[in-house]
Design a protein around this motif. Structure first.
Motif, PDB file in Angstrom:
ATOM      1  N   GLY A  80       0.816  -1.218   0.000  1.00 57.72           N
ATOM      2  CA  GLY A  80       0.000   0.000   0.000  1.00 57.72           C
ATOM      3  C   GLY A  80       0.844   1.258   0.000  1.00 57.72           C
ATOM      4  N   ILE A  81       1.923   1.247   0.768  1.00 54.52           N
ATOM      5  CA  ILE A  81       2.824   2.404   0.825  1.00 54.52           C
ATOM      6  C   ILE A  81       3.449   2.653  -0.550  1.00 54.52           C
ATOM      7  CG2 ILE A  81       5.059   3.181   1.720  1.00 54.52           C
ATOM      8  CD1 ILE A  81       4.235   1.902   4.427  1.00 54.52           C
ATOM      9  N   ALA A  82       3.967   1.597  -1.160  1.00 49.99           N
ATOM     10  CA  ALA A  82       4.635   1.745  -2.460  1.00 49.99           C
ATOM     11  C   ALA A  82       3.669   2.275  -3.513  1.00 49.99           C
ATOM     12  CB  ALA A  82       5.231   0.412  -2.901  1.00 49.99           C
ATOM     13  N   ALA A  83       2.421   1.816  -3.467  1.00 53.92           N
ATOM     14  CA  ALA A  83       1.432   2.200  -4.476  1.00 53.92           C
ATOM     15  C   ALA A  83       0.733   3.521  -4.165  1.00 53.92           C
ATOM     16  CB  ALA A  83       0.404   1.080  -4.627  1.00 53.92           C
ATOM     17  N   TYR A 106      11.360   0.191   5.935  1.00 50.93           N
ATOM     18  CA  TYR A 106      10.460   1.039   5.175  1.00 50.93           C
ATOM     19  C   TYR A 106       9.637   1.897   6.129  1.00 50.93           C
ATOM     20  CZ  TYR A 106       6.734  -2.259   6.401  1.00 50.93           C
ATOM     21  OH  TYR A 106       5.836  -3.038   7.093  1.00 50.93           O
ATOM     22  N   SER A 107       9.153   3.000   5.572  1.00 46.04           N
ATOM     23  CA  SER A 107       8.220   3.874   6.283  1.00 46.04           C
ATOM     24  C   SER A 107       7.276   4.435   5.233  1.00 46.04           C
ATOM     25  CB  SER A 107       8.976   5.004   6.996  1.00 46.04           C
ATOM     26  OG  SER A 107       9.493   5.928   6.046  1.00 46.04           O
ATOM     27  N   ALA A 108       6.398   5.324   5.626  1.00 44.03           N
ATOM     28  CA  ALA A 108       5.451   5.920   4.690  1.00 44.03           C
ATOM     29  C   ALA A 108       6.145   6.767   3.631  1.00 44.03           C
ATOM     30  CB  ALA A 108       4.426   6.756   5.449  1.00 44.03           C
ATOM     31  N   VAL A 109       7.402   7.156   3.877  1.00 42.86           N
ATOM     32  CA  VAL A 109       8.093   8.054   2.956  1.00 42.86           C
ATOM     33  C   VAL A 109       9.442   7.531   2.459  1.00 42.86           C
ATOM     34  CG1 VAL A 109       6.965  10.119   3.850  1.00 42.86           C
ATOM     35  CG2 VAL A 109       9.122   9.350   4.869  1.00 42.86           C
ATOM     36  N   ARG A 110       9.827   6.300   2.845  1.00 43.32           N
ATOM     37  CA  ARG A 110      11.145   5.791   2.466  1.00 43.32           C
ATOM     38  C   ARG A 110      11.120   4.260   2.413  1.00 43.32           C
ATOM     39  NH1 ARG A 110      16.610   8.069   3.194  1.00 43.32           N
ATOM     40  NH2 ARG A 110      18.064   6.412   3.670  1.00 43.32           N
ATOM     41  N   ILE A 111      11.732   3.712   1.353  1.00 45.01           N
ATOM     42  CA  ILE A 111      11.861   2.261   1.208  1.00 45.01           C
ATOM     43  C   ILE A 111      13.327   1.974   0.932  1.00 45.01           C
ATOM     44  CG2 ILE A 111      11.200   0.228  -0.127  1.00 45.01           C
ATOM     45  CD1 ILE A 111       8.615   1.785  -0.900  1.00 45.01           C
ATOM     46  N   GLU A 112      13.963   1.183   1.808  1.00 43.36           N
ATOM     47  CA  GLU A 112      15.377   0.837   1.666  1.00 43.36           C
ATOM     48  C   GLU A 112      15.501  -0.639   1.327  1.00 43.36           C
ATOM     49  OE1 GLU A 112      18.053   2.147   4.733  1.00 43.36           O
ATOM     50  OE2 GLU A 112      16.761   3.870   5.198  1.00 43.36           O
ATOM     51  N   GLY A 126      25.623 -11.482  -7.200  1.00 43.23           N
ATOM     52  CA  GLY A 126      26.052 -12.864  -7.383  1.00 43.23           C
ATOM     53  C   GLY A 126      27.530 -12.998  -7.706  1.00 43.23           C
ATOM     54  N   GLY A 127      28.014 -12.241  -8.677  1.00 39.35           N
ATOM     55  CA  GLY A 127      29.370 -12.431  -9.166  1.00 39.35           C
ATOM     56  C   GLY A 127      30.458 -11.952  -8.234  1.00 39.35           C
ATOM     57  N   ASN A 128      30.373 -10.697  -7.805  1.00 35.65           N
ATOM     58  CA  ASN A 128      31.474 -10.119  -7.037  1.00 35.65           C
ATOM     59  C   ASN A 128      31.253 -10.134  -5.532  1.00 35.65           C
ATOM     60  OD1 ASN A 128      29.616  -8.124  -6.616  1.00 35.65           O
ATOM     61  ND2 ASN A 128      30.700  -6.531  -7.728  1.00 35.65           N
ATOM     62  N   GLY A 129      30.089 -10.567  -5.092  1.00 42.74           N
ATOM     63  CA  GLY A 129      29.824 -10.647  -3.664  1.00 42.74           C
ATOM     64  C   GLY A 129      29.570  -9.311  -3.004  1.00 42.74           C
ATOM     65  N   GLY A 130      29.499  -8.223  -3.781  1.00 39.15           N
ATOM     66  CA  GLY A 130      29.217  -6.905  -3.230  1.00 39.15           C
ATOM     67  C   GLY A 130      27.739  -6.760  -2.912  1.00 39.15           C
ATOM     68  N   THR A 131      27.408  -5.704  -2.209  1.00 39.10           N
ATOM     69  CA  THR A 131      26.026  -5.437  -1.862  1.00 39.10           C
ATOM     70  C   THR A 131      25.552  -4.189  -2.575  1.00 39.10           C
ATOM     71  OG1 THR A 131      26.300  -6.483   0.298  1.00 39.10           O
ATOM     72  CG2 THR A 131      24.419  -4.998   0.042  1.00 39.10           C
ATOM     73  N   ASP A 132      24.477  -4.341  -3.360  1.00 37.98           N
ATOM     74  CA  ASP A 132      23.841  -3.209  -4.022  1.00 37.98           C
ATOM     75  C   ASP A 132      22.830  -2.624  -3.052  1.00 37.98           C
ATOM     76  OD1 ASP A 132      25.276  -4.095  -6.208  1.00 37.98           O
ATOM     77  OD2 ASP A 132      23.542  -5.006  -7.188  1.00 37.98           O
ATOM     78  N   LYS A 133      22.636  -1.317  -3.127  1.00 38.99           N
ATOM     79  CA  LYS A 133      21.677  -0.656  -2.242  1.00 38.99           C
ATOM     80  C   LYS A 133      20.807   0.280  -3.061  1.00 38.99           C
ATOM     81  CE  LYS A 133      21.266   1.529   2.229  1.00 38.99           C
ATOM     82  NZ  LYS A 133      21.934   1.849   3.481  1.00 38.99           N
ATOM     83  N   LEU A 134      19.514   0.280  -2.766  1.00 36.09           N
ATOM     84  CA  LEU A 134      18.544   1.092  -3.477  1.00 36.09           C
ATOM     85  C   LEU A 134      17.607   1.742  -2.466  1.00 36.09           C
ATOM     86  CD1 LEU A 134      17.154   1.969  -6.151  1.00 36.09           C
ATOM     87  CD2 LEU A 134      15.926  -0.216  -6.089  1.00 36.09           C
ATOM     88  N   ILE A 135      17.493   3.063  -2.538  1.00 33.45           N
ATOM     89  CA  ILE A 135      16.594   3.783  -1.634  1.00 33.45           C
ATOM     90  C   ILE A 135      15.641   4.645  -2.444  1.00 33.45           C
ATOM     91  CG2 ILE A 135      16.408   5.498   0.221  1.00 33.45           C
ATOM     92  CD1 ILE A 135      19.200   4.634   1.154  1.00 33.45           C
ATOM     93  N   PHE A 136      14.342   4.439  -2.182  1.00 37.54           N
ATOM     94  CA  PHE A 136      13.290   5.273  -2.756  1.00 37.54           C
ATOM     95  C   PHE A 136      12.782   6.206  -1.667  1.00 37.54           C
ATOM     96  CE2 PHE A 136      12.949   1.519  -5.517  1.00 37.54           C
ATOM     97  CZ  PHE A 136      12.809   2.104  -6.779  1.00 37.54           C
ATOM     98  N   GLU A 137      12.513   7.462  -2.028  1.00 34.91           N
ATOM     99  CA  GLU A 137      11.853   8.390  -1.111  1.00 34.91           C
ATOM    100  C   GLU A 137      10.641   8.965  -1.831  1.00 34.91           C
ATOM    101  OE1 GLU A 137      14.386  11.178   0.908  1.00 34.91           O
ATOM    102  OE2 GLU A 137      15.678   9.571   1.647  1.00 34.91           O
ATOM    103  N   LYS A 138       9.577   9.151  -1.072  1.00 36.57           N
ATOM    104  CA  LYS A 138       8.321   9.633  -1.634  1.00 36.57           C
ATOM    105  C   LYS A 138       8.449  11.089  -2.060  1.00 36.57           C
ATOM    106  CE  LYS A 138       3.525   8.838  -1.007  1.00 36.57           C
ATOM    107  NZ  LYS A 138       2.587   8.148  -0.177  1.00 36.57           N
ATOM    108  N   ASN A 139       7.857  11.388  -3.224  1.00 36.58           N
ATOM    109  CA  ASN A 139       7.849  12.777  -3.722  1.00 36.58           C
ATOM    110  C   ASN A 139       6.845  13.606  -2.956  1.00 36.58           C
ATOM    111  OD1 ASN A 139       9.808  12.355  -5.687  1.00 36.58           O
ATOM    112  ND2 ASN A 139       8.288  11.619  -7.147  1.00 36.58           N
TER     113      ASN A 139
END
Length: 158
Positions: free
Chosen positions: A42-45, A133-139, A145-158
Motif C-alpha cells: 500500500g505504501i509503495a502504491a 520502510y516507512s510511509a516516505v522511504r523504502i530501503e 552474485g558475481g562479485n559478492g558486493g552489496t547493491d543498495k537502493l533507496i526510494f523516497e516519496k515525492n
C-alpha cells in the motif's frame, strides 16, 4: 594503575566494536508478516517515488535524476521524467514461492523490480531484500552474485 586503565580501555573498545557490528543498518527485515507485506504494498502504491540512492559497485544515483517512479496496484511500474516513460513491473513476494532469492540473509520476502530497457533501468531488475520502510522511504539491498558486493537502493516519496 596504567595497566588497569589500559585493560579498561581495551574492554570498552571491544564492547563498542561488537555493539557497532551488531547494529548494522543494512540488516534485512526478518520474518516479515503478511500484514507488513500488505502495508508495504500500500505504501509503495500510494504516490510517486524518487531514487535518492543507488549503489552498484559505485554510486549511480545520478542515472535516475529527474525520474519519478510509480508503483501501480496492477503490478506495473512506470518511471517518467515528464517526456519519457519507462515501463516495468514490480511485486512483493515470498521468495519461497519463486525460488530465485540468492541472498544468504533471506528475509523470505522480496521487493521485485523488473525493467527490460534501457540499461540503467535494467540494472534495477532484481529480487531486492527489504531493509526497512516507512510511509516516505523504502530501503532495499541485494547481494550481487558475481562479485559478492552489496547493491543498495533507496526510494523516497515525492
Amino acid at each position: 594503575m596504567k595497566t588497569s586503565i589500559l585493560k579498561l580501555t581495551t574492554v570498552l573498545l571491544f564492547m563498542i566494536f561488537v555493539s557497532c557490528e551488531n547494529n548494522n543498518d543494512d540488516d534485512v527485515l526478518d520474518n516479515i508478516s503478511a500484514a507488513q507485506v500488505t502495508e508495504l504494498t500500500g505504501i509503495a502504491a500510494s504516490g510517486s517515488w524518487t531514487i535518492t540512492y543507488y549503489f552498484d559497485d559505485k554510486d549511480e544515483t545520478d542515472h535516475f535524476n529527474g525520474y519519478a517512479f510509480t508503483f501501480n496496484t496492477d503490478g506495473t511500474l512506470v518511471a517518467t521524467n515528464g517526456t519519457t516513460d519507462i515501463n516495468g513491473t514490480w511485486s512483493i513476494s515470498d521468495s519461497d514461492d519463486d525460488g530465485d532469492d540468492d541472498s544468504p540473509d533471506d528475509s523470505d520476502v522480496d521487493f521485485n523490480i523488473a525493467f527490460s530497457a534501457p540499461a540503467d533501468f535494467a540494472d534495477l531488475t532484481d529480487d531486492w531484500d527489504i531493509v526497512k520502510y516507512s510511509a516516505v522511504r523504502i530501503e532495499l539491498i541485494d547481494e550481487s552474485g558475481g562479485n559478492g558486493g552489496t547493491d543498495k537502493l533507496i526510494f523516497e516519496k515525492n
